[in-house]
Design a protein around this motif. Structure first.
Motif, PDB file in Angstrom:
ATOM      1  N   CYS A 167      44.749  68.220  64.730  1.00 53.44           N
ATOM      2  CA  CYS A 167      45.885  69.137  64.820  1.00 53.44           C
ATOM      3  C   CYS A 167      47.033  68.551  64.014  1.00 53.44           C
ATOM      4  N   ASP A 168      47.845  69.419  63.438  1.00 58.15           N
ATOM      5  CA  ASP A 168      48.981  68.957  62.642  1.00 58.15           C
ATOM      6  C   ASP A 168      50.287  68.928  63.437  1.00 58.15           C
ATOM      7  N   THR A 169      50.456  69.877  64.354  1.00 58.93           N
ATOM      8  CA  THR A 169      51.735  69.999  65.048  1.00 58.93           C
ATOM      9  C   THR A 169      51.518  70.142  66.552  1.00 58.93           C
ATOM     10  N   GLU A 170      52.635  70.058  67.275  1.00 60.34           N
ATOM     11  CA  GLU A 170      52.597  70.246  68.728  1.00 60.34           C
ATOM     12  C   GLU A 170      52.030  71.611  69.100  1.00 60.34           C
ATOM     13  N   VAL A 171      52.459  72.656  68.408  1.00 56.63           N
ATOM     14  CA  VAL A 171      51.972  73.994  68.757  1.00 56.63           C
ATOM     15  C   VAL A 171      50.495  74.140  68.411  1.00 56.63           C
ATOM     16  N   ASP A 172      50.006  73.422  67.400  1.00 60.47           N
ATOM     17  CA  ASP A 172      48.570  73.413  67.131  1.00 60.47           C
ATOM     18  C   ASP A 172      47.804  72.813  68.316  1.00 60.47           C
ATOM     19  N   ALA A 173      48.367  71.749  68.906  1.00 58.48           N
ATOM     20  CA  ALA A 173      47.723  71.126  70.072  1.00 58.48           C
ATOM     21  C   ALA A 173      47.694  72.095  71.256  1.00 58.48           C
ATOM     22  N   LEU A 174      48.765  72.876  71.433  1.00 57.97           N
ATOM     23  CA  LEU A 174      48.777  73.875  72.498  1.00 57.97           C
ATOM     24  C   LEU A 174      47.720  74.948  72.245  1.00 57.97           C
ATOM     25  N   ASP A 175      47.606  75.404  71.002  1.00 60.01           N
ATOM     26  CA  ASP A 175      46.584  76.393  70.656  1.00 60.01           C
ATOM     27  C   ASP A 175      45.184  75.853  70.934  1.00 60.01           C
ATOM     28  N   LEU A 176      44.946  74.614  70.522  1.00 60.91           N
ATOM     29  CA  LEU A 176      43.647  73.981  70.773  1.00 60.91           C
ATOM     30  C   LEU A 176      43.356  73.967  72.272  1.00 60.91           C
ATOM     31  N   ALA A 177      44.356  73.596  73.056  1.00 59.85           N
ATOM     32  CA  ALA A 177      44.167  73.516  74.503  1.00 59.85           C
ATOM     33  C   ALA A 177      43.843  74.881  75.097  1.00 59.85           C
ATOM     34  N   VAL A 178      44.522  75.929  74.644  1.00 63.69           N
ATOM     35  CA  VAL A 178      44.259  77.272  75.159  1.00 63.69           C
ATOM     36  C   VAL A 178      42.826  77.694  74.850  1.00 63.69           C
ATOM     37  N   ARG A 179      42.387  77.448  73.642  1.00 62.39           N
ATOM     38  CA  ARG A 179      41.032  77.841  73.264  1.00 62.39           C
ATOM     39  C   ARG A 179      39.992  77.099  74.106  1.00 62.39           C
ATOM     40  N   ARG A 180      40.247  75.814  74.379  1.00 59.08           N
ATOM     41  CA  ARG A 180      39.305  75.021  75.178  1.00 59.08           C
ATOM     42  C   ARG A 180      39.323  75.435  76.646  1.00 59.08           C
ATOM     43  N   VAL A 181      40.504  75.560  77.218  1.00 54.72           N
ATOM     44  CA  VAL A 181      40.627  75.783  78.662  1.00 54.72           C
ATOM     45  C   VAL A 181      40.242  77.205  79.052  1.00 54.72           C
ATOM     46  N   PHE A 182      40.655  78.187  78.242  1.00 53.05           N
ATOM     47  CA  PHE A 182      40.449  79.586  78.613  1.00 53.05           C
ATOM     48  C   PHE A 182      39.291  80.250  77.879  1.00 53.05           C
ATOM     49  N   THR A 184      39.037  81.245  74.814  1.00 53.37           N
ATOM     50  CA  THR A 184      39.486  82.335  73.940  1.00 53.37           C
ATOM     51  C   THR A 184      39.514  81.811  72.503  1.00 53.37           C
ATOM     52  N   PRO A 185      38.602  82.251  71.660  1.00 51.41           N
ATOM     53  CA  PRO A 185      38.503  81.682  70.316  1.00 51.41           C
ATOM     54  C   PRO A 185      39.636  82.038  69.372  1.00 51.41           C
ATOM     55  N   ALA A 186      40.351  83.138  69.661  1.00 51.24           N
ATOM     56  CA  ALA A 186      41.403  83.573  68.737  1.00 51.24           C
ATOM     57  C   ALA A 186      42.433  84.383  69.508  1.00 51.24           C
ATOM     58  N   PRO A 187      43.682  84.394  69.031  1.00 47.81           N
ATOM     59  CA  PRO A 187      44.698  85.203  69.703  1.00 47.81           C
ATOM     60  C   PRO A 187      44.459  86.689  69.492  1.00 47.81           C
ATOM     61  N   TRP A 202      59.322  80.191  63.322  1.00 52.04           N
ATOM     62  CA  TRP A 202      58.836  80.416  64.675  1.00 52.04           C
ATOM     63  C   TRP A 202      57.499  81.127  64.622  1.00 52.04           C
ATOM     64  N   SER A 203      56.772  81.040  65.716  1.00 56.05           N
ATOM     65  CA  SER A 203      55.507  81.765  65.808  1.00 56.05           C
ATOM     66  C   SER A 203      55.239  82.137  67.255  1.00 56.05           C
ATOM     67  N   SER A 204      54.469  83.214  67.432  1.00 58.04           N
ATOM     68  CA  SER A 204      54.065  83.677  68.761  1.00 58.04           C
ATOM     69  C   SER A 204      52.616  84.134  68.673  1.00 58.04           C
ATOM     70  N   ARG A 205      51.773  83.555  69.521  1.00 60.40           N
ATOM     71  CA  ARG A 205      50.369  83.956  69.574  1.00 60.40           C
ATOM     72  C   ARG A 205      50.020  84.254  71.022  1.00 60.40           C
ATOM     73  N   THR A 206      49.461  85.425  71.283  1.00 62.91           N
ATOM     74  CA  THR A 206      49.109  85.828  72.640  1.00 62.91           C
ATOM     75  C   THR A 206      47.597  85.910  72.769  1.00 62.91           C
ATOM     76  N   TYR A 207      47.061  85.147  73.715  1.00 62.39           N
ATOM     77  CA  TYR A 207      45.639  85.163  74.047  1.00 62.39           C
ATOM     78  C   TYR A 207      45.459  85.984  75.326  1.00 62.39           C
ATOM     79  N   ARG A 208      44.307  86.630  75.451  1.00 62.80           N
ATOM     80  CA  ARG A 208      44.055  87.471  76.623  1.00 62.80           C
ATOM     81  C   ARG A 208      42.730  87.049  77.273  1.00 62.80           C
ATOM     82  N   PRO A 209      42.763  85.964  78.049  1.00 57.91           N
ATOM     83  CA  PRO A 209      41.535  85.539  78.740  1.00 57.91           C
ATOM     84  C   PRO A 209      41.111  86.541  79.788  1.00 57.91           C
TER      85      PRO A 209
END
Length: 329
Positions: A167-182, A184-187, A202-209
């Motif tokens: 991962c390059d950034t903090e928000v990349d690490a959050l995205d990685l965590a969401v995909r692993r935990v929930f 959800t392969p993509a927002p 800024w960025s906003s990505r919404t996942y729907r597990p």
């Protein structure tokens, strides 16, 4: 024997400025903090709360600021004798920086997970998954708040050692965590603005597990982009601008225990005061097997002193907001 903790300022919805200020005064004037000031050669400041907070901010800058403008992993560690180190650890426990506390309510309008170092992002998102599976109920959304802070070499090595994707950034690490935990392969939805500099973007990505509330991952811009990256209060304000907060809404904020006091007071200032919502802030329980994605870092006396300073500064900013809003001084 467990040390009795000093209560933080109330986050109850509708709490008035006098009640919040009384909570600040109780935490700031508590025996554990007074003992630390005395141990490091200070005299307790005289005067009303505004003057006391200013004096403690100055004192902690001289004695407990080991970052000196750097990121947390780059802070130095003070050379403390064994008795002082024990006093710091005991004071940190009494001031609410050590013991994880479970959520108190059966349901919340929103669950907010604060970002941090890479290992913390994965552990906190795993804890969010645990809460959403076993309770409390969340009727709105789960929000993960971060920034475009570049990961340090140590963070990158930690991810690699655990066999996790880079991962390059903090928000990349959050995205990685969401995909692993929930799972959800993509927002499902994406939005954002690339201003050519991370402090402005800024960025906003919404996942729907399936079967769970939507999970939104936000990277906030800085409110002072010429000086610094986005900090905790920036991310909280940014999220509030993307969700409909109503007076009385209970919001559950999740971070690490060491950051609970300062991030709770930031949330009171940026969310509770302007929106009238309730705020409860809890720390991840590192003993839960669900969150053992990466090893829990060892927290040193210097880290605790640094975050006690962060709490002092956050309470000073909260008290200033109360005063400017017509509250007590």
């Amino acid at each position: 024997m467990r040390i009795a903790e000093v209560a933080l300022p109330t986050g109850a919805a509708g709490a008035g400025p006098d009640e919040i200020a009384a909570g600040i005064a109780a935490w700031i004037g508590s025996a554990p903090l007074r003992g630390l000031v005395d141990r490091f050669g200070g005299e307790w400041p005289a005067g009303e709360l505004t003057a006391t907070l200013a004096a403690l901010d100055d004192f902690s800058a001289r004695h407990w600021d080991f970052r000196r403008g750097r990121e947390r992993p780059d802070a130095t560690e003070p050379d403390l004798d064994a008795a002082t180190a024990r006093l710091v650890s005991d004071a940190a426990a009494a001031l609410g920086l050590v013991r994880p506390v479970p959520p108190a309510r059966p349901a919340y309008a929103h669950l907010v997970i604060l970002g941090g170092l890479a290992h913390a992002c994965l552990r906190r998102v795993a804890y969010a998954g645990h809460l959403l599976r076993v309770g409390p109920a969340v009727t709105g959304e789960t929000a993960l708040l971060g920034s475009f802070r570049p990961l340090s070499d140590l963070e990158r090595r930690t991810l690699a050692a655990a066999g996790l994707p880079p991962c390059d950034t903090e928000v990349d690490a959050l995205d990685l965590a969401v995909r692993r935990v929930f799972g959800t392969p993509a927002p499902a939805d994406e939005d954002g603005h690339d201003a050519g500099h991370p402090h402005h973007s800024w960025s906003s990505r919404t996942y729907r597990p399936a079967g769970l509330p939507p999970v939104r991952v936000l990277a906030a811009p800085s409110s002072e982009p010429d000086r610094r990256r986005a900090h905790t209060a920036d991310t909280q304000r940014f999220w509030a601008g993307h969700v409909r907060l109503s007076p009385g809404d209970p919001v559950l904020m999740v971070t690490a225990p060491i950051y609970v006091p300062f991030q709770h007071c930031d949330a009171l200032r940026t969310l509770a005061l302007p929106y009238g919502c309730g705020v409860e802030t809890v720390g991840v329980d590192p003993a839960l097997p669900d969150v053992a994605v990466l090893p829990e870092p060892v927290l040193s006396p210097g880290r605790y002193l640094q975050e006690i300073r962060s709490a002092i500064r956050s309470m000073r900013a909260l008290h200033r907001a109360l005063v400017e809003g017509g509250g007590p001084s």
